[in-house]
Motif scaffolding. Sequence first.
Motif, PDB file in Angstrom:
ATOM      1  N   UNK A  82       0.834  -1.188   0.000  1.00  0.00           N
ATOM      2  CA  UNK A  82       0.000   0.000   0.000  1.00  0.00           C
ATOM      3  C   UNK A  82       0.869   1.239   0.000  1.00  0.00           C
ATOM      4  N   UNK A  83       0.508   2.208  -0.826  1.00  0.00           N
ATOM      5  CA  UNK A  83       1.225   3.474  -0.851  1.00  0.00           C
ATOM      6  C   UNK A  83       0.223   4.580  -0.544  1.00  0.00           C
ATOM      7  N   UNK A  84       0.621   5.475   0.322  1.00  0.00           N
ATOM      8  CA  UNK A  84      -0.244   6.578   0.703  1.00  0.00           C
ATOM      9  C   UNK A  84       0.454   7.887   0.385  1.00  0.00           C
ATOM     10  N   UNK A  85      -0.254   8.793  -0.266  1.00  0.00           N
ATOM     11  CA  UNK A  85       0.289  10.092  -0.616  1.00  0.00           C
ATOM     12  C   UNK A  85      -0.508  11.146   0.161  1.00  0.00           C
ATOM     13  N   UNK A  86       0.210  11.928   0.934  1.00  0.00           N
ATOM     14  CA  UNK A  86      -0.427  12.945   1.781  1.00  0.00           C
ATOM     15  C   UNK A  86       0.226  14.272   1.475  1.00  0.00           C
ATOM     16  N   UNK A  87      -0.575  15.320   1.259  1.00  0.00           N
ATOM     17  CA  UNK A  87       0.026  16.634   1.059  1.00  0.00           C
ATOM     18  C   UNK A  87       0.784  17.074   2.316  1.00  0.00           C
ATOM     19  N   UNK A  88       1.792  17.879   2.143  1.00  0.00           N
ATOM     20  CA  UNK A  88       2.615  18.331   3.272  1.00  0.00           C
ATOM     21  C   UNK A  88       1.745  18.950   4.354  1.00  0.00           C
ATOM     22  N   UNK A  89       0.715  19.678   3.966  1.00  0.00           N
ATOM     23  CA  UNK A  89      -0.142  20.339   4.950  1.00  0.00           C
ATOM     24  C   UNK A  89      -0.882  19.326   5.829  1.00  0.00           C
ATOM     25  N   UNK A  90      -1.117  18.120   5.324  1.00  0.00           N
ATOM     26  CA  UNK A  90      -1.803  17.093   6.106  1.00  0.00           C
ATOM     27  C   UNK A  90      -0.887  16.139   6.829  1.00  0.00           C
ATOM     28  N   UNK A  91       0.416  16.336   6.726  1.00  0.00           N
ATOM     29  CA  UNK A  91       1.387  15.418   7.328  1.00  0.00           C
ATOM     30  C   UNK A  91       1.247  15.294   8.839  1.00  0.00           C
ATOM     31  N   UNK A  92       1.066  16.395   9.610  1.00  0.00           N
ATOM     32  CA  UNK A  92       0.949  16.234  11.074  1.00  0.00           C
ATOM     33  C   UNK A  92      -0.221  15.331  11.459  1.00  0.00           C
ATOM     34  N   UNK A  93      -1.331  15.447  10.756  1.00  0.00           N
ATOM     35  CA  UNK A  93      -2.496  14.621  11.053  1.00  0.00           C
ATOM     36  C   UNK A  93      -2.301  13.174  10.625  1.00  0.00           C
ATOM     37  N   UNK A  94      -1.577  12.947   9.550  1.00  0.00           N
ATOM     38  CA  UNK A  94      -1.364  11.585   9.050  1.00  0.00           C
ATOM     39  C   UNK A  94      -0.453  10.834   9.991  1.00  0.00           C
TER      40      UNK A  94
END
Length: 122
Positions: free
Chosen positions: A110-122
């Motif tokens: 599985x690969x997950x792509x998260x925008x930098x702005x959402x990184x703290x929540x991820x």
Amino acid sequence: MAAARPWAELDGATQEHALAVSPVGVVSHTGLGGLSLGGGIGWLSRKAGLSCDNSSPRQVVLSPTAALSPASATENPALHWALRGGGVHFGVVTEFEFALSDVGPLVQLGMFFVPVSGAPRA
């Protein structure tokens, strides 16, 4: 002269038997020889090492003489060792032998792509 065969063909054929050539790289259209002779990192590298650890060049057309030479752990062991990771400098490999590993019928990823702005929540 036969065309270069991509890893996807070999990987598909071995998966039918719950096997894989370890590792087969991360791009399925890479040629078998190029990845093996260049070292080769793949999805199974942590489990099985590099592509060059699991492939064995068998026949080499040596440069500059164009002589066909066997290469194995017992025949021309120095050439065999040199080809595993640096083989493009010694000649053209015309025959390989690949080790197979049991992998089961499925390999999950599985690969997950998260925008930098959402990184703290991820």
